[in-house]
Design a protein around this motif. Structure first.
Motif, mmCIF file in Angstrom:
data_model
loop_
_atom_site.group_PDB
_atom_site.id
_atom_site.type_symbol
_atom_site.label_atom_id
_atom_site.label_comp_id
_atom_site.label_asym_id
_atom_site.label_seq_id
_atom_site.Cartn_x
_atom_site.Cartn_y
_atom_site.Cartn_z
ATOM 1 N N PHE A 252 1.351 -1.199 -0.129
ATOM 2 C CA PHE A 252 -0.113 -0.215 -0.124
ATOM 3 C C PHE A 252 0.731 0.988 0.102
ATOM 4 O O PHE A 252 0.645 2.060 -0.513
ATOM 5 C CB PHE A 252 -1.088 0.258 1.719
ATOM 6 C CG PHE A 252 -2.126 1.252 0.708
ATOM 7 C CD1 PHE A 252 -2.856 1.362 0.304
ATOM 8 C CD2 PHE A 252 -1.825 1.687 2.129
ATOM 9 C CE1 PHE A 252 -3.328 2.359 0.425
ATOM 10 C CE2 PHE A 252 -2.487 3.154 1.963
ATOM 11 C CZ PHE A 252 -3.425 3.071 1.043
ATOM 12 N N LYS A 253 2.215 1.696 1.369
ATOM 13 C CA LYS A 253 2.475 2.761 0.839
ATOM 14 C C LYS A 253 3.352 3.249 -0.188
ATOM 15 O O LYS A 253 4.321 3.628 -0.377
ATOM 16 C CB LYS A 253 3.380 2.581 2.085
ATOM 17 C CG LYS A 253 3.032 2.340 3.628
ATOM 18 C CD LYS A 253 3.389 2.676 5.180
ATOM 19 C CE LYS A 253 1.877 2.595 6.113
ATOM 20 N NZ LYS A 253 3.533 2.495 6.921
ATOM 21 N N ASP A 254 3.933 1.466 -1.298
ATOM 22 C CA ASP A 254 4.514 1.923 -2.266
ATOM 23 C C ASP A 254 4.273 2.084 -3.532
ATOM 24 O O ASP A 254 5.021 2.508 -4.147
ATOM 25 C CB ASP A 254 5.798 0.933 -2.394
ATOM 26 C CG ASP A 254 6.503 0.638 -0.740
ATOM 27 O OD1 ASP A 254 7.074 1.007 -0.575
ATOM 28 O OD2 ASP A 254 6.657 -0.765 -0.771
ATOM 29 N N SER A 255 3.089 1.729 -3.586
ATOM 30 C CA SER A 255 2.375 1.766 -5.290
ATOM 31 C C SER A 255 2.090 3.535 -5.626
ATOM 32 O O SER A 255 1.359 3.691 -4.312
ATOM 33 C CB SER A 255 1.162 1.242 -5.221
ATOM 34 O OG SER A 255 0.085 1.009 -4.332
ATOM 35 N N ILE A 256 1.654 3.432 -6.890
ATOM 36 C CA ILE A 256 1.574 3.996 -7.801
ATOM 37 C C ILE A 256 0.193 4.310 -8.327
ATOM 38 O O ILE A 256 0.127 2.768 -8.536
ATOM 39 C CB ILE A 256 2.421 4.415 -8.217
ATOM 40 C CG1 ILE A 256 2.856 3.817 -9.397
ATOM 41 C CG2 ILE A 256 3.813 5.283 -7.259
ATOM 42 C CD1 ILE A 256 3.923 5.225 -10.385
ATOM 43 N N ASN A 257 -0.404 4.724 -9.492
ATOM 44 C CA ASN A 257 -1.549 5.124 -9.943
ATOM 45 C C ASN A 257 -0.918 5.166 -11.533
ATOM 46 O O ASN A 257 -0.152 6.442 -11.243
ATOM 47 C CB ASN A 257 -2.616 5.126 -10.120
ATOM 48 C CG ASN A 257 -3.446 5.516 -10.825
ATOM 49 O OD1 ASN A 257 -3.529 5.109 -12.257
ATOM 50 N ND2 ASN A 257 -4.926 5.403 -10.402
ATOM 51 N N SER A 268 -0.412 8.774 -10.360
ATOM 52 C CA SER A 268 -1.146 9.881 -9.491
ATOM 53 C C SER A 268 -0.510 8.298 -8.285
ATOM 54 O O SER A 268 0.096 7.780 -8.075
ATOM 55 C CB SER A 268 -2.176 8.978 -9.245
ATOM 56 O OG SER A 268 -3.000 10.013 -8.814
ATOM 57 N N VAL A 269 -1.608 9.552 -7.360
ATOM 58 C CA VAL A 269 -0.905 8.370 -5.834
ATOM 59 C C VAL A 269 -1.525 7.422 -5.781
ATOM 60 O O VAL A 269 -2.714 7.540 -6.061
ATOM 61 C CB VAL A 269 -1.432 9.329 -4.857
ATOM 62 C CG1 VAL A 269 0.670 10.578 -4.016
ATOM 63 C CG2 VAL A 269 -2.755 9.670 -4.998
ATOM 64 N N ASP A 270 -1.291 6.161 -5.094
ATOM 65 C CA ASP A 270 -2.249 5.280 -4.970
ATOM 66 C C ASP A 270 -2.938 4.837 -3.409
ATOM 67 O O ASP A 270 -2.836 3.481 -2.940
ATOM 68 C CB ASP A 270 -1.483 3.775 -4.788
ATOM 69 C CG ASP A 270 -2.787 2.562 -5.193
ATOM 70 O OD1 ASP A 270 -3.684 2.513 -4.907
ATOM 71 O OD2 ASP A 270 -2.211 1.144 -5.026
ATOM 72 N N HIS A 271 -3.907 5.893 -3.456
ATOM 73 C CA HIS A 271 -4.504 6.063 -1.549
ATOM 74 C C HIS A 271 -5.405 7.262 -2.339
ATOM 75 O O HIS A 271 -5.358 7.602 -3.491
ATOM 76 C CB HIS A 271 -3.964 6.301 -0.963
ATOM 77 C CG HIS A 271 -3.358 8.096 -1.197
ATOM 78 N ND1 HIS A 271 -3.428 8.994 -0.540
ATOM 79 C CD2 HIS A 271 -1.665 7.870 -1.310
ATOM 80 C CE1 HIS A 271 -2.126 10.089 -1.174
ATOM 81 N NE2 HIS A 271 -1.372 8.472 -1.049
ATOM 82 N N GLY A 272 -6.769 7.389 -1.580
ATOM 83 C CA GLY A 272 -7.516 8.137 -1.140
ATOM 84 C C GLY A 272 -7.039 9.620 -0.887
ATOM 85 O O GLY A 272 -5.834 10.130 -0.519
#
Length: 306
Positions: A252-257, A268-272
């Protein structure tokens, strides 16, 4: 390299991430922030942070709303969309080489009468391209065959032609095959006992591999066991949560969009918006920094694969 940053929903964690990360990312690129400096001043005051020096900000040409931490408002939706459109304007005019987006709130966009569920859907319509949403990091990338649609609509989207086109468009970006393609149903249908969509998925995989000339894709894989041994770095999920639950559990903390099939790079970031920690000085910055790094990496032809 210049990267346009759209700031997302101002009532979430986006502005905190922007302010805290500026010093680090300004060492590897020139960020162009699509935001009013006055608004950044509001955010810095609430967060008790200093505004970084030498910020390059371009106004998104929208009324400046007042920050209301963790609130869903029409005004924040309008502003985040205007910021996004300004970033697109900059990349279309070749004033920047890529864009990175901070998280929007989908309900705020709806309240503002914006006709898209999110960035990906907007990009798909604006550029008339069959863009592909990919999320992940170097350990695991997840391409989504369907993204932000109701779950009840997923099955109807799975046709031989649509999935074949998707696989063929994705194939050039996979430089270390194979890519595992998940089935839709429990147990990948159990030979038709639990559903027959896997027959179509298998046919599309076979045809795509034949056209490519190698076994680039494998499957359909049983979804609930596909990640146990972590054999592969690339997967295709039939729907949003099928792919993102394992990805976010693991990285979760490493991934991107990353959005593929555009005439420019968008990450983009991979979180809301993370309203639960908005303006509490608790926001993580790693996904954002990774997104900036990947935008730089993917902007060069030799590194166009993920």
């Amino acid at each position: 390299m210049k990267i346009a940053i759209s700031v997302g929903d101002i009532n979430g964690v986006g502005l905190e991430i922007l302010l805290k990360s500026h010093k680090k990312i300004s060492k590897i690129c020139k960020p162009i922030y699509c935001v009013d400096k006055k608004l950044l001043g509001q955010a810095a005051e609430v967060l008790k942070l200093k505004i970084p020096k030498k910020l390059c900000c371009i106004t998104p040409c929208s009324p400046i709303p007042h920050i209301q931490p963790a609130c869903v408002t029409k005004e924040s939706g309008e502003y985040s969309y205007a910021s996004f459109l300004k970033a697109l304007e900059l990349v279309r005019e070749k004033k920047v080489q890529a864009i990175t987006t901070l998280p929007i709130h989908k309900k705020a966009w709806q309240l503002a009468n914006i006709p898209y569920a999110g960035h990906t859907e907007a990009l798909r319509d604006i550029f008339k391209q069959e863009v592909i949403m990919v999320l992940g990091c170097k350990k695991l990338y997840m391409a989504l065959f369907s993204d932000h649609i109701p779950l009840k609509e997923v099955s109807g989207k799975i046709t031989f032609e649509s999935l074949l086109n998707f696989l063929l468009q994705l194939a050039p970006f996979i430089h270390k095959p194979p890519c595992g393609v998940l089935g839709l149903n429990p147990h990948a249908g159990d030979f038709g006992v639990l559903g027959d969509e896997e027959e179509v998925i298998g046919q599309a995989i076979k045809k795509a591999n034949a056209l490519i000339g190698e076994e680039r894709f494998i499957g359909p894989l049983v979804p609930d066991t596909a990640f146990i041994d972590k054999h592969w770095n690339y997967y295709v999920a039939m729907y949003h949560d099928q792919g993102l639950i394992p990805l976010k559990m693991l990285y979760f903390k490493d991934s991107i969009n990353l959005t593929l099939n555009l005439p420019f790079i968008r990450t983009s970031v991979d979180h809301g918006t993370a309203f639960d920690i908005a303006y509490c000085n608790k926001a993580y910055t790693k996904s954002y920094i990774n997104a900036i790094k990947e935008a730089i990496k993917y902007s060069f032809p030799k590194k166009s694969s993920f």
